[in-house]
Each structure stands twice: as C-alpha cells, then as structure tokens.
Design an enzyme around this catalytic site. Structure first.
Site, mmCIF file in Angstrom:
data_model
loop_
_atom_site.group_PDB
_atom_site.id
_atom_site.type_symbol
_atom_site.label_atom_id
_atom_site.label_comp_id
_atom_site.label_asym_id
_atom_site.label_seq_id
_atom_site.Cartn_x
_atom_site.Cartn_y
_atom_site.Cartn_z
ATOM 1 N N TYR A 9 0.813 -1.218 0.000
ATOM 2 C CA TYR A 9 0.000 0.000 0.000
ATOM 3 C C TYR A 9 0.851 1.275 0.000
ATOM 4 O O TYR A 9 0.414 2.314 0.518
ATOM 5 C CB TYR A 9 -0.966 -0.013 1.184
ATOM 6 C CG TYR A 9 -2.204 -0.863 0.952
ATOM 7 C CD1 TYR A 9 -3.030 -0.657 -0.162
ATOM 8 C CD2 TYR A 9 -2.578 -1.860 1.852
ATOM 9 C CE1 TYR A 9 -4.169 -1.428 -0.376
ATOM 10 C CE2 TYR A 9 -3.731 -2.627 1.633
ATOM 11 C CZ TYR A 9 -4.511 -2.405 0.522
ATOM 12 O OH TYR A 9 -5.661 -3.152 0.303
ATOM 13 N N ASN B 277 -13.513 -4.419 2.995
ATOM 14 C CA ASN B 277 -14.109 -4.672 1.678
ATOM 15 C C ASN B 277 -13.669 -5.977 1.018
ATOM 16 O O ASN B 277 -13.716 -6.135 -0.188
ATOM 17 C CB ASN B 277 -13.964 -3.451 0.772
ATOM 18 C CG ASN B 277 -12.518 -3.042 0.581
ATOM 19 O OD1 ASN B 277 -11.610 -3.789 0.938
ATOM 20 N ND2 ASN B 277 -12.296 -1.875 0.001
ATOM 21 N N HIS C 184 -8.964 -7.584 -2.603
ATOM 22 C CA HIS C 184 -8.131 -6.607 -3.305
ATOM 23 C C HIS C 184 -7.860 -7.093 -4.716
ATOM 24 O O HIS C 184 -7.654 -8.288 -4.930
ATOM 25 C CB HIS C 184 -6.781 -6.430 -2.590
ATOM 26 C CG HIS C 184 -5.746 -5.779 -3.456
ATOM 27 N ND1 HIS C 184 -5.680 -4.420 -3.614
ATOM 28 C CD2 HIS C 184 -4.778 -6.294 -4.261
ATOM 29 C CE1 HIS C 184 -4.702 -4.131 -4.471
ATOM 30 N NE2 HIS C 184 -4.137 -5.249 -4.871
HETATM 31 P P1 RTP Z 1 -7.616 -2.136 -2.627
HETATM 32 O O1 RTP Z 1 -6.357 -1.451 -3.096
HETATM 33 O O2 RTP Z 1 -7.570 -2.489 -1.159
HETATM 34 O O3 RTP Z 1 -7.981 -3.271 -3.490
HETATM 35 O O4 RTP Z 1 -8.853 -1.135 -2.760
HETATM 36 P P2 RTP Z 1 -9.166 -0.087 -3.913
HETATM 37 O O5 RTP Z 1 -8.119 -0.144 -4.974
HETATM 38 O O6 RTP Z 1 -10.566 -0.270 -4.304
HETATM 39 O O7 RTP Z 1 -9.037 1.279 -3.118
HETATM 40 P P3 RTP Z 1 -7.741 2.142 -2.785
HETATM 41 O O8 RTP Z 1 -8.038 3.542 -3.171
HETATM 42 O O9 RTP Z 1 -6.513 1.506 -3.340
HETATM 43 O O10 RTP Z 1 -7.694 2.085 -1.212
HETATM 44 C C1 RTP Z 1 -7.088 1.017 -0.521
HETATM 45 C C2 RTP Z 1 -7.955 0.644 0.661
HETATM 46 O O11 RTP Z 1 -7.907 1.694 1.616
HETATM 47 C C3 RTP Z 1 -9.168 1.842 2.229
HETATM 48 N N1 RTP Z 1 -9.628 3.206 2.015
HETATM 49 N N2 RTP Z 1 -10.204 3.921 2.932
HETATM 50 N N3 RTP Z 1 -11.318 7.329 2.470
HETATM 51 C C4 RTP Z 1 -11.135 6.201 3.105
HETATM 52 O O12 RTP Z 1 -11.462 6.023 4.254
HETATM 53 C C5 RTP Z 1 -10.485 5.112 2.392
HETATM 54 N N4 RTP Z 1 -10.076 5.140 1.137
HETATM 55 C C6 RTP Z 1 -9.531 3.931 0.895
HETATM 56 C C7 RTP Z 1 -10.107 0.846 1.613
HETATM 57 O O13 RTP Z 1 -10.198 -0.254 2.493
HETATM 58 C C8 RTP Z 1 -9.420 0.456 0.317
HETATM 59 O O14 RTP Z 1 -9.710 -0.887 -0.030
HETATM 60 MG MG MG Z 2 -6.075 -0.082 -4.592
#
Ligand code: RTP
Ligand code: MG
Length: 148
Positions: free
Chosen positions: A49, A112, A115
């Site tokens: 991350y 969620n 990933h």
């Molecule tokens: P991931 O990388 O985990 O598959 O999820 P994603 O691409 O859909 O979303 P991303 O923007 O990469 O964000 C990683 C994880 O961080 C948490 N998150 N919280 N505003 C917030 O509180 C927020 N934004 C993101 C989520 O758990 C997301 O899966």
């Molecule tokens: Mg992501």
C-alpha cells in the site's frame, strides 16, 4: 494474456469467503496461476500500500491488512485487471453494485473483503511482492477455447 494480483483480505478469510471469491473468478473464466496463504508483515503491507502512505486512513489500513491471514493469488486472462476490478465492485461496499463481490459481501469501506490490482503496472509490481516467477504455474486449459 494479462495477469492481475488478487487478495482475499483478512475479513474475507475470517468470514469464510475464500471459496466464494475464487469461485467467482474461476467461473468467469480467469485462470489461477499462483496461490498462497500468508499473514502480511507490516513491511510487506507497507510495500503493498505504498501509494497510500501518509493518507489519514493509512494506519488503519495497515493494521487491518496485517490483522490475520490473507490469500494471495495471481489470475490470468484477457483484460484481467479491469475484469477483476469489475467483478470486485468499487472500493466502498455500500455503493458497490449488487452482484459484485463487494456489493454482495461488504458494508464498510475498511472491510471490503478483496483486493485487485488497479492497473497492469500495479499488477506487475504487486505480483513481484508476493511471488517469484517460478512460483507461477504455466499450464494449458482445454476450456479456454470455449472462453476465447
Ligand atoms: P484495494 O487497493 O484495497 O484493493 O482497494 P481499492 O483499490 O478499491 O481502493 P484504494 O483507493 O486503493 O484504497 C485502498 C484501501 O484503503 C481503504 N480506504 N479507505 N477514504 C477512506 O477512508 C479510504 N479510502 C480507501 C479501503 O479499504 C481500500 O480498499
Ligand atoms: Mg487499490
């Protein structure tokens, strides 16, 4: 064929959703070429991350993703990155459409379930964090001629 990195997150493992998530990707037609179960160290989580370092949700994200075992996978198929993201649904499970994994199985942004890499470049980077090239399996499936 494109590769993507997929992870069943700690909540997905604890909730018994490993087979459900693998089953959806498998039935769609993607090919599983790498699989391992592990618990992320804070160092691996930080690599995974890295793009989110410094954001307000980052400490909670690292603590959650290291909180229990995950299932790390590599899936292959035509446009696999985009296709898997579509199957997963958008980040916020409350807004993810029913029928998507997050839409069917999640409520909270920070829980969620799954990933998936967000681009082919991310996929390459993430696969290299978890797998050596020799851990990925090269095999043919007869059914691929019915998928493509
Ligand atoms: P991931 O990388 O985990 O598959 O999820 P994603 O691409 O859909 O979303 P991303 O923007 O990469 O964000 C990683 C994880 O961080 C948490 N998150 N919280 N505003 C917030 O509180 C927020 N934004 C993101 C989520 O758990 C997301 O899966
Ligand atoms: Mg992501």
């Amino acid at each position: 064929m494109e590769r993507t990195f997929v992870m069943v997150k700690p909540d997905g493992v604890q909730r018994g959703l490993i087979a459900e998530i693998i089953g959806r990707l498998e039935k769609k037609g993607y090919k599983l070429i790498g699989l391992k179960m592990l618990t992320l160290t804070p160092e691996t989580a930080a690599l995974h991350y890295a793009e989110h370092a410094g954001k307000p949700f980052y400490p909670g994200l690292i603590s959650f993703i290291t909180s229990g075992p995950v299932v790390a996978m590599v899936w292959e198929g035509k446009n696999a990155v985009k296709g898997v993201r579509t199957l997963m649904g958008i980040t916020n499970p409350t807004e993810a459409i029913p029928g998507s994994i997050r839409g069917d199985y999640g409520i909270d942004m920070g829980r969620n379930v799954v990933h998936g890499s967000d681009s082919p470049v991310s996929a390459q980077r993430e696969i290299a964090i978890y797998f050596k090239e020799e851990e990925l399996v090269d095999y043919q499936r007869d059914m691929d001629k019915w998928i493509y």
